[in-house]
Design a protein around this motif. Structure first.
Motif, mmCIF file in Angstrom:
data_model
loop_
_atom_site.group_PDB
_atom_site.id
_atom_site.type_symbol
_atom_site.label_atom_id
_atom_site.label_comp_id
_atom_site.label_asym_id
_atom_site.label_seq_id
_atom_site.Cartn_x
_atom_site.Cartn_y
_atom_site.Cartn_z
ATOM 1 N N ALA A 33 12.773 -97.190 -25.283
ATOM 2 C CA ALA A 33 13.120 -96.195 -26.102
ATOM 3 C C ALA A 33 11.633 -95.947 -26.920
ATOM 4 C CB ALA A 33 14.061 -96.412 -27.102
ATOM 5 N N ASP A 34 10.913 -96.740 -27.120
ATOM 6 C CA ASP A 34 9.574 -96.417 -28.186
ATOM 7 C C ASP A 34 8.579 -96.098 -27.272
ATOM 8 O OD1 ASP A 34 10.993 -97.661 -30.106
ATOM 9 O OD2 ASP A 34 10.085 -99.571 -30.053
ATOM 10 N N GLY A 35 8.611 -96.086 -26.065
ATOM 11 C CA GLY A 35 7.383 -95.940 -25.122
ATOM 12 C C GLY A 35 6.204 -96.882 -25.980
ATOM 13 N N MET A 36 5.013 -95.992 -26.497
ATOM 14 C CA MET A 36 4.078 -96.672 -27.096
ATOM 15 C C MET A 36 3.668 -96.077 -28.338
ATOM 16 S SD MET A 36 1.270 -97.298 -24.011
ATOM 17 C CE MET A 36 1.166 -95.627 -23.796
#
Ligand SMILES: Nc1ncnc2c1ncn2[C@@H]1O[C@H](COP(=O)(O)OP(=O)(O)O)[C@@H](O)[C@H]1O
Ligand SMILES: [Mg+2]
Lengths: 237, 419
Positions: B412-415
């Motif tokens: 969900a966060d990605g980077m």
């Protein structure tokens, strides 16, 4: 056959979740290899989002992102992760380092995930540690005492240089830096950029540099204002 | 595996918290194995209380009651049996040997057991172990006594010492047979059975000290001295129970039926093995409850680990984003977090074993001398091995919870984590 561009975007649309508004709509964008691009835009305009799309961590809701000629959407998740580790080096704004790894371990971290980058280093006849030391030295971080310090005890500027060495190790084709200088004071920003340019040139890497600091802009050959090319939220044609 | 070495480094970096988790798992594992070992050993020592005896005979009563007073020397017989009946069955051609037992008196809280030389000849415990004297000889004279190991040790008695027997079994019995002291002539080796806590005297001795007693009370005005008693007929009229060894075990049920159907006196003959099993089953509820409680303690230890791992996860989203940026897959992130839990529980299990063996080594002499229970330091049994394996597997399964959360975060966060 001419080399494919580093980055090629067409009709890219992205929203974080289906119930959230569209963050990005970029009809067209191309970046040639070896260029140094300055990407600017106000906070919250979607700069980091764009970078995670380029890195294949997020996938576009519509449209296409090609990196080094490869359409990322056709890759599986693990393939994108693998592609990223082989071809892209990252520097974030802050807290770039893994706190429980030493300076050298942080720098060589990408080589744990990318065989290609590890082999590229080893082919020069150097060990991973030699190469990490060489990069750190070029970034004015060669001091023995500094290298053996726990990473959490380094200053922000020192941390950013370690992170840069990590992005550069194994000479990935693309270096992405997401506001890497915003925590540095202005003399240090210039010095940091000079070192970064020098190393990107040596590795023939394409540099995508995100910042909202317009003072740095003149140092780059190419500029993109994200709020200008991003039509998300505007009335479509 | 690169990720597991990261997990290890991350744990070393948080060694204080990690150490506390390992400690709580180690303590609970040591407790679990300790309880298991005590349980197995007490069951063994329990089953070893008596061996080689085919039948135990007493006045009619329940099997467990009879076993308790005749073998464990706990509680009292409801009734005695006559010497005549005993003689009748002792002469039975199917019977190889018998041991008469007369209970009712005590010495400083230890039971006094009247018997004869056959006790030393035929009594067996554990794996058909005979009794062995560490000092002295069996009793021969009327006023001689042989002490169980614990009696001599607790009371610091030596061979040659004179002891006085009290009437009744209570610790605070004031009715002493003070005029007829017994001389200690022998001390037995430890057996880990109630024999260790018994004072053995000849049946004639029991008879002699009761010559001036009727129905459990001293007859006022009547005094028969030790020497006078010697000259009287000291053949007992009553005994409490007797143990029977048969020539062939095939005859067991036949003799048992014969005794149970004896017309002249209501008697009960029981198979000690069966009665021991019944008695143990009575206690097995408590035994299992104890095991369940210790298993819950282990669960609490593991839940503690889960809490710490989950609480730390949010702070580590940055670390996960960095790992993702250098090419780690969400599955790698899950493996990192789950691997940490697995490592913690594995180290916990190993430390728990070390703790167990250290404790056992230290406690062994004390437990043996105070409870007659020998706790061996041997390798873990299969059952213990399975328990340890289950703890490790439980640690792995519990680690999947924060692992899965981290997996979801990293998707969900990605980077784009800003802290
Ligand atoms: N992981 C995420 N989940 C949902 N929304 C996000 C996430 N990351 C960023 N956003 C949203 O996307 C928009 C663009 O954010 P971002 O790309 O980080 O901007 P910038 O880097 O230009 O400051 C913001 O509105 C932000 O709230
Ligand atoms: Mg940003």
């Amino acid at each position: 056959m001419p080399q494919s561009p580093a980055i090629q975007i067409s009709e890219l649309r992205f929203r974080w979740r289906s119930n959230l508004p569209e963050v990005l709509y970029i009809p067209e964008l191309a970046v040639a290899r070896g260029e140094r691009i300055f990407i600017r835009g106000p906070s919250g305009s979607g700069k980091s989002t764009l970078l995670s799309l380029l890195a294949g961590v997020s996938l576009p809701s519509a449209g296409e992102v090609r990196v080094l000629g490869k359409p990322l959407s056709t890759f599986s998740g693990p393939q994108r992760d693998h592609f990223r580790s082989d071809h892209i080096g990252f520097v974030f704004q802050l807290f770039n380092l893994i706190p429980y790894l030493s300076v050298l371990e942080n720098v060589t971290l990408p080589c744990r995930f990318s065989r290609a980058r590890r082999d590229k280093v080893l082919k020069t006849g150097a060990t991973l540690e030699d190469e990490a030391l060489r990069l750190l030295e070029h970034l004015d971080m060669g001091d023995e005492a500094l290298i053996h310090r726990p990473v959490t005890e380094l200053s922000v500027g020192q941390q950013q240089r370690v992170a840069t060495a990590r992005a550069l190790i194994g000479a990935p084709e693309i270096i992405i830096a997401d506001e890497p200088t915003s925590a540095l004071d202005s003399d240090m920003r210039q010095a940091f950029l000079r070192l970064l340019f020098q190393e990107c040139e040596a590795a023939h890497s394409t540099l995508l540099f995100v910042s909202h600091d317009r003072q740095l802009e003149p140092l780059f050959e190419q500029h993109i204002a994200l709020d200008e090319i991003n039509s998300a939220g505007r009335e479509g044609p | 595996m690169a990720i597991l070495s990261l997990a290890l480094k991350s744990l070393v970096n948080r060694r204080f918290t990690a150490g506390l988790i390992v400690l709580s798992i180690a303590l609970s594992v040591a407790l679990l194995l300790g309880v298991e070992r005590v349980r197995v050993e007490s069951r063994n020592s329990f089953a070893n209380t008596i061996s080689g005896t085919d039948l135990v005979v007493g006045a009619r009563s329940g099997a467990i009651n009879l076993l308790l007073y005749s073998v464990f020397r706990i509680g009292d017989a409801t009734n005695n049996i006559s010497w005549k009946s005993y003689q009748h069955f002792a002469r039975n051609p199917l019977v190889a040997w018998t041991i008469p037992i007369s209970l009712g008196d005590s010495h400083k809280g230890f039971r006094v057991l009247g018997t004869n030389q056959d006790y030393f000849r035929h009594y067996r415990y554990a794996h058909k172990h005979p009794l062995h004297l560490r000092e002295g000889r069996p009793f021969q004279d009327v006023y001689e006594a042989v002490l169980g190991y614990q009696v001599a040790k607790k009371l610091h008695y030596r061979v040659g010492q004179k002891i006085v027997i009290a009437h009744g079994a209570g610790m605070t019995s004031f009715a002493l047979h003070a005029d007829k002291p017994f001389t200690v002539v022998g001390i037995l080796d430890p057996t880990g059975t109630p024999v260790d806590r018994s004072v053995h005297v000849p049946l004639e001795g029991i008879e002699a000290i009761h010559k001036d007693w009727i129905k459990g009370r001293h007859v006022p005005g009547l005094h028969i001295s030790a020497q006078q008693a010697r000259k009287m007929d000291l053949t007992p009229k009553l005994i409490t129970a007797f143990l029977v060894g048969l020539k062939s075990r095939i005859a067991t049920f036949r003799v048992q039926t014969e005794i149970n159907d004896y017309r002249k006196e209501p008697l009960s003959a029981i198979l000690p093995g069966v009665a021991l099993q019944q008695l143990w089953d009575l206690m097995s509820i408590a035994e299992h409850a104890l095991l369940v409680v210790t298993a819950l303690v282990v669960a609490v230890g593991l839940v503690g680990m889960l809490t710490v791992m989950l609480a730390g996860l949010n702070e580590r989203r940055r670390e996960m984003a960095i790992l993702r940026s250098v090419g780690a897959r969400p599955a790698h992130i899950m493996l990192l977090i789950t691997g940490e839990s697995l490592l913690l529980s594995l180290v916990g299990v190993v430390m728990g074993l070390l703790l167990l063996y250290t404790t056992l080594a230290l406690a062994q002499p004390y437990v043996e001398s105070h409870y007659g229970l020998y706790l061996p330091l041997g390798m873990p049994s299969t059952r213990e091995g399975i328990m340890l394996g289950l703890v490790a597997v439980a640690g792995l399964l519990i680690g999947l919870i924060p692992g899965y959360r981290a997996y979801r975060y990293s998707l969900a966060d990605g980077m784009s984590i800003r802290i």
